[in-house]
Design a protein around this motif. Sequence first.
Motif, mmCIF file in Angstrom:
data_model
loop_
_atom_site.group_PDB
_atom_site.id
_atom_site.type_symbol
_atom_site.label_atom_id
_atom_site.label_comp_id
_atom_site.label_asym_id
_atom_site.label_seq_id
_atom_site.Cartn_x
_atom_site.Cartn_y
_atom_site.Cartn_z
ATOM 1 N N ARG A 28 47.642 33.016 40.454
ATOM 2 C CA ARG A 28 47.333 32.679 41.863
ATOM 3 C C ARG A 28 47.545 31.223 42.216
ATOM 4 O O ARG A 28 47.357 30.836 43.365
ATOM 5 N N GLU A 85 45.714 39.901 22.999
ATOM 6 C CA GLU A 85 44.586 39.097 23.480
ATOM 7 C C GLU A 85 43.598 38.932 22.341
ATOM 8 O O GLU A 85 43.040 39.917 21.844
ATOM 9 N N ARG A 123 51.610 42.498 30.599
ATOM 10 C CA ARG A 123 51.370 41.601 31.738
ATOM 11 C C ARG A 123 52.135 42.012 32.982
ATOM 12 O O ARG A 123 51.670 41.775 34.102
ATOM 13 N N GLN A 126 50.271 45.043 34.396
ATOM 14 C CA GLN A 126 48.985 44.548 34.889
ATOM 15 C C GLN A 126 49.124 43.811 36.228
ATOM 16 O O GLN A 126 48.359 44.046 37.166
ATOM 17 N N TYR A 130 46.816 45.570 39.252
ATOM 18 C CA TYR A 130 45.393 45.266 39.060
ATOM 19 C C TYR A 130 44.632 44.829 40.305
ATOM 20 O O TYR A 130 43.397 44.724 40.268
ATOM 21 N N LYS A 139 46.416 47.894 30.167
ATOM 22 C CA LYS A 139 45.572 47.596 29.003
ATOM 23 C C LYS A 139 45.082 48.833 28.261
ATOM 24 O O LYS A 139 44.566 48.715 27.155
HETATM 25 O O1 LIG Z 1 42.654 35.880 36.969
HETATM 26 C C1 LIG Z 1 43.323 36.909 37.087
HETATM 27 O O2 LIG Z 1 43.707 37.332 38.164
HETATM 28 C C2 LIG Z 1 43.729 37.683 35.919
HETATM 29 C C3 LIG Z 1 43.224 37.453 34.721
HETATM 30 C C4 LIG Z 1 43.694 38.219 33.625
HETATM 31 O O3 LIG Z 1 44.634 38.959 33.756
HETATM 32 C C5 LIG Z 1 43.044 38.085 32.326
HETATM 33 C C6 LIG Z 1 43.001 39.371 31.635
HETATM 34 O O4 LIG Z 1 43.991 39.921 31.219
HETATM 35 C C7 LIG Z 1 41.669 39.981 31.498
HETATM 36 C C8 LIG Z 1 41.362 40.251 30.069
HETATM 37 O O5 LIG Z 1 41.007 39.287 29.358
HETATM 38 O O6 LIG Z 1 41.463 41.417 29.634
#
Ligand SMILES: O=C(O)/C=C/C(=O)CC(=O)CC(=O)O
Length: 302
Positions: A28, A85, A123, A126, A130, A139
Motif C-alpha cells: 500500500r 513465512e 503472493r 494473495q 485478500y 495460503k
Molecule cells: O499488510 C498487508 O496488506 C498484507 C500483509 C501480508 O500479506 C502479510 C501476510 O502475508 C500475513 C501473514 O503473515 O500470513
Amino acid sequence: MLLPMEIGDYTDFFSSMHHAKNCGTIFRGPANAVPANWFHLPIAYHGRASSVVISGTDIVRPRGQFAPSGNSPPPFGPSQKLDFELEMAAVVGPGNELGKPIDVNEAADHIFGVMLMNDWSARDIQAWEYVPLGPFLGKSFGTTLSPWIVTLDALEPFACDSPKQDPQPLPYLAEKISKNYDISLEVQIKPAGKEDSCVVTRSNFKYLYWTLTQQLAHHTINGCNLRSGDLLGTGTISGPEPESLGCLLELTWNGQKPLSLDGFTRKFLEDGDEVTFTGFCKGNGYTVGFGTCSGKIVPSTP
Ligand SMILES: O=C(O)/C=C/C(=O)CC(=O)CC(=O)O
Ligand SMILES: [Ca+2]
Ligand SMILES: [Mg+2]
C-alpha cells in the motif's frame, strides 16, 4: 513422520511489527503501511487446518488467479511468487468453554508448547484475493510444522522482555508479566541438484510485538472457544535488520531486489527448492532444539 496432534482449528496472527510495516509498505505504500487497528489488537486470519502437514511433506506449487492489468480478465496459472513465512506456532493445551474468555494473565496455562511453522504463501494469488476478507487460497495450500512440541516450561530459562507497547493495550490485553522467548531462528534454501543449502535469513522469536498470551486472550475475548490441539501461528517473524526478514516478499522487496545466494539468485521460490527452518535456544551447557521444519516445492499439477 506424523503430526504430533490432531489440529481442529488453525489461526494465524500477524504479530511482528517489522513484518507488518514492510508488507504494508510493499502492498500500500509507506503512508498507509500499518493499519490503525494493528497497535490495538493482534490481527489474525482463520487458516486451514486440513492442509497443515508435517516437516518433509512436499508442497505442490499452487495455481490460481492473479490481478489483471487494465480491463483484461485475471491471468490464471501456477503461482510465480511462491514464498515461505518464518513463523512459530503455539499449540493449545486445555481449551476454554464457549462464552468464557481466557484471562491474559492465565493464558500461559492454556498453551501446551510451541513449534516451528512455515505458512507457505503465494503472493500473487494473495494480492488479488485478500481484500476485503483476508487471505484465502494464497495460503491454504499448505502449512508445514516441525515434528515435536517444545513446552513453555522448557523455554522458561529463555524468557525475555517483550517490546514496549505504545499505545498501551486495553485492560483485557494488559498483562502483569509480558514475556517473549529468546529463540534463534534460521531459514535455508537448497535448490534442486545442489549439495548444500544456503542461509537466507536469521531472526528471533523475541522480535514479536504481541505475545502468545495476548494472542490467546484476544482470540477468546468475544467468547470464542479454543480446543486442545488448536494451532495459533505467530505470523511471520521479521527482525529490524535487513538480514532478519522472515519471508522473500520482504527480503527481495516483492521480487524487485533478487537475493544473491551461494551461486544462485532468488526472487521467489523455484520448483525443486527445499526450504528448511531451524530454531534453538542456547542454555548453559545445553541446547533446546525444535527439529527441522522442511518442505520441497514440486511443480503444479495441471
Ligand atoms: O499488510 C498487508 O496488506 C498484507 C500483509 C501480508 O500479506 C502479510 C501476510 O502475508 C500475513 C501473514 O503473515 O500470513
Ligand atoms: Ca502467516
Ligand atoms: Mg499456510
